[in-house]
Motif scaffolding. Structure first.
Motif, mmCIF file in Angstrom:
data_model
loop_
_atom_site.group_PDB
_atom_site.id
_atom_site.type_symbol
_atom_site.label_atom_id
_atom_site.label_comp_id
_atom_site.label_asym_id
_atom_site.label_seq_id
_atom_site.Cartn_x
_atom_site.Cartn_y
_atom_site.Cartn_z
ATOM 1 N N PHE A 191 5.469 -5.656 14.535
ATOM 2 C CA PHE A 191 4.408 -4.801 13.999
ATOM 3 C C PHE A 191 5.182 -3.860 13.054
ATOM 4 O O PHE A 191 4.757 -3.400 12.000
ATOM 5 N N SER A 192 6.246 -3.551 13.635
ATOM 6 C CA SER A 192 7.079 -2.277 12.671
ATOM 7 C C SER A 192 7.565 -2.950 11.409
ATOM 8 O O SER A 192 7.599 -2.285 10.410
ATOM 9 N N VAL A 193 7.882 -4.263 11.351
ATOM 10 C CA VAL A 193 8.025 -4.949 9.833
ATOM 11 C C VAL A 193 6.887 -5.039 9.032
ATOM 12 O O VAL A 193 6.819 -4.889 7.811
ATOM 13 N N TRP A 194 5.844 -5.688 9.821
ATOM 14 C CA TRP A 194 4.391 -6.099 9.201
ATOM 15 C C TRP A 194 4.169 -4.769 8.535
ATOM 16 O O TRP A 194 3.317 -5.160 7.350
ATOM 17 N N PHE A 195 3.966 -3.620 9.266
ATOM 18 C CA PHE A 195 3.362 -2.528 8.658
ATOM 19 C C PHE A 195 4.204 -1.339 8.057
ATOM 20 O O PHE A 195 4.089 -0.260 7.894
ATOM 21 N N ALA A 196 5.569 -2.033 7.708
ATOM 22 C CA ALA A 196 6.375 -0.791 7.213
ATOM 23 C C ALA A 196 6.188 -0.265 6.005
ATOM 24 O O ALA A 196 6.427 0.767 5.632
ATOM 25 N N PHE A 197 5.276 -1.078 5.145
ATOM 26 C CA PHE A 197 4.796 -0.339 3.802
ATOM 27 C C PHE A 197 3.491 0.108 3.845
ATOM 28 O O PHE A 197 3.128 0.518 2.733
ATOM 29 N N SER A 198 2.751 0.124 4.880
ATOM 30 C CA SER A 198 1.336 0.517 4.815
ATOM 31 C C SER A 198 1.247 2.049 4.104
ATOM 32 O O SER A 198 0.411 2.079 3.367
ATOM 33 N N ALA A 199 2.020 3.041 4.678
ATOM 34 C CA ALA A 199 1.726 4.294 4.181
ATOM 35 C C ALA A 199 2.313 4.476 2.638
ATOM 36 O O ALA A 199 1.957 5.179 1.770
ATOM 37 N N THR A 200 3.296 3.679 2.298
ATOM 38 C CA THR A 200 3.897 3.644 0.910
ATOM 39 C C THR A 200 2.987 3.204 -0.035
ATOM 40 O O THR A 200 2.818 3.438 -1.230
ATOM 41 N N ALA A 204 0.478 -8.605 4.779
ATOM 42 C CA ALA A 204 0.359 -9.785 3.659
ATOM 43 C C ALA A 204 1.654 -9.951 2.903
ATOM 44 O O ALA A 204 2.099 -10.870 2.327
ATOM 45 N N LEU A 205 2.100 -8.627 2.263
ATOM 46 C CA LEU A 205 3.293 -8.532 1.697
ATOM 47 C C LEU A 205 4.641 -9.088 2.466
ATOM 48 O O LEU A 205 5.370 -9.649 1.667
ATOM 49 N N VAL A 206 4.686 -8.630 3.547
ATOM 50 C CA VAL A 206 5.871 -9.296 4.204
ATOM 51 C C VAL A 206 5.802 -10.625 4.667
ATOM 52 O O VAL A 206 7.044 -11.303 4.948
ATOM 53 N N ALA A 207 4.697 -11.313 4.577
ATOM 54 C CA ALA A 207 4.565 -12.766 4.971
ATOM 55 C C ALA A 207 5.314 -13.564 4.281
ATOM 56 O O ALA A 207 5.562 -13.604 3.154
ATOM 57 N N TYR A 238 10.252 -1.687 -1.016
ATOM 58 C CA TYR A 238 8.816 -1.918 -1.157
ATOM 59 C C TYR A 238 8.709 -2.657 -2.670
ATOM 60 O O TYR A 238 8.088 -3.830 -2.751
ATOM 61 N N LEU A 239 9.313 -1.955 -3.767
ATOM 62 C CA LEU A 239 9.092 -2.405 -5.090
ATOM 63 C C LEU A 239 9.844 -3.750 -5.185
ATOM 64 O O LEU A 239 9.537 -4.794 -5.808
#
Length: 229
Positions: A117-126, A144-147, A222-223
């Motif tokens: 979960f920490s990896v999946w949602f690492a960029f949500s706030a960003t 989806a981005l991390v997939a 993220y970029l």
């Protein structure tokens, strides 16, 4: 490396913002000369917990928002940046809290779900800040981005976080050592006792130096992930 290069290149910009971290403790120090007892304790909690937390969240939004412009060497309109940051502070905080609660829930179940979960949602706030999407939408978008690149993102998050943490601890140790030498107080006693106001100020100064690096690293990662999707 890129994070530190961008940080030092735009050092004046970052320092012009992080100085706000010292505002709550400075106000308490001034007020403590004329106010005492329970009143100053309440003011201390309000300023150094509540207001300080708001400032930290606002700074995170500012730096996340500004980083792509700094990368492109664009002139930053600070007034517009500040206004946008204040508008995004609540969505950013809620997205961070939601992702954090889900991750903590994963850790409570088992260690592995928490890591996932920490990896999946690492960029949500960003993504809430940079893509201007909704809070719940950002959770799915981050996953989806991390997939397909889970291990790569996990490795980058771990290595970046460890390096930044080591630098933070080293700076904290150095500045505590200097304070110990100047004050004549034993280093072990300083580190184990409740921090004094001078120590709090020194700790905040270290935070001032590290917070921008952490935000810049998050955005650069993220970029990169987004670019190679």
């Amino acid at each position: 490396q890129s994070s530190f290069q961008l940080y030092f290149k735009n050092f004046r910009f970052f320092i012009s913002y992080v100085g706000w971290i010292l505002a709550p403790i400075a106000i308490v120090l001034v007020l403590s000369t004329v106010i005492g007892g329970v009143t100053i304790t309440i003011i201390d909690v309000l300023l150094n917990v509540v207001v300080y937390s708001v400032i930290m969240i606002w700074l995170s939004v500012v730096f996340i928002k500004a980083t792509p412009q700094l990368i492109a060497d664009q002139t930053i309109k600070t007034r517009k940046l500040n206004q946008e940051a204040w508008r995004l502070i609540v969505p950013f905080a809620l997205a961070s809290t939601l992702a954090g609660l889900i991750t903590v829930g994963g850790y409570l179940l088992l260690i592995i779900p928490g890591i996932i979960f920490s990896v999946w949602f690492a960029f949500s706030a960003t993504m809430v800040v940079l893509e201007k999407i909704g809070i719940t939408e950002s959770i799915g978008a981050s996953k989806a981005l991390v997939a397909g690149r889970f291990w790569k993102v996990l490795w980058r998050l771990l290595t970046g976080g460890i390096i930044i943490a080591i630098i933070y601890l080293l700076l904290l140790l150095i500045i505590t050592l200097i304070y110990s030498t100047l004050s004549g107080v034993d280093l072990i006693m300083l580190m184990s006792a409740t921090p004094t106001y001078p120590q709090d100020v020194l700790n905040r100064i270290v935070e001032m130096l590290i917070i921008p690096v952490s935000a810049v690293y998050q955005v650069l990662l993220y970029l990169e992930v987004k670019r190679t999707k």
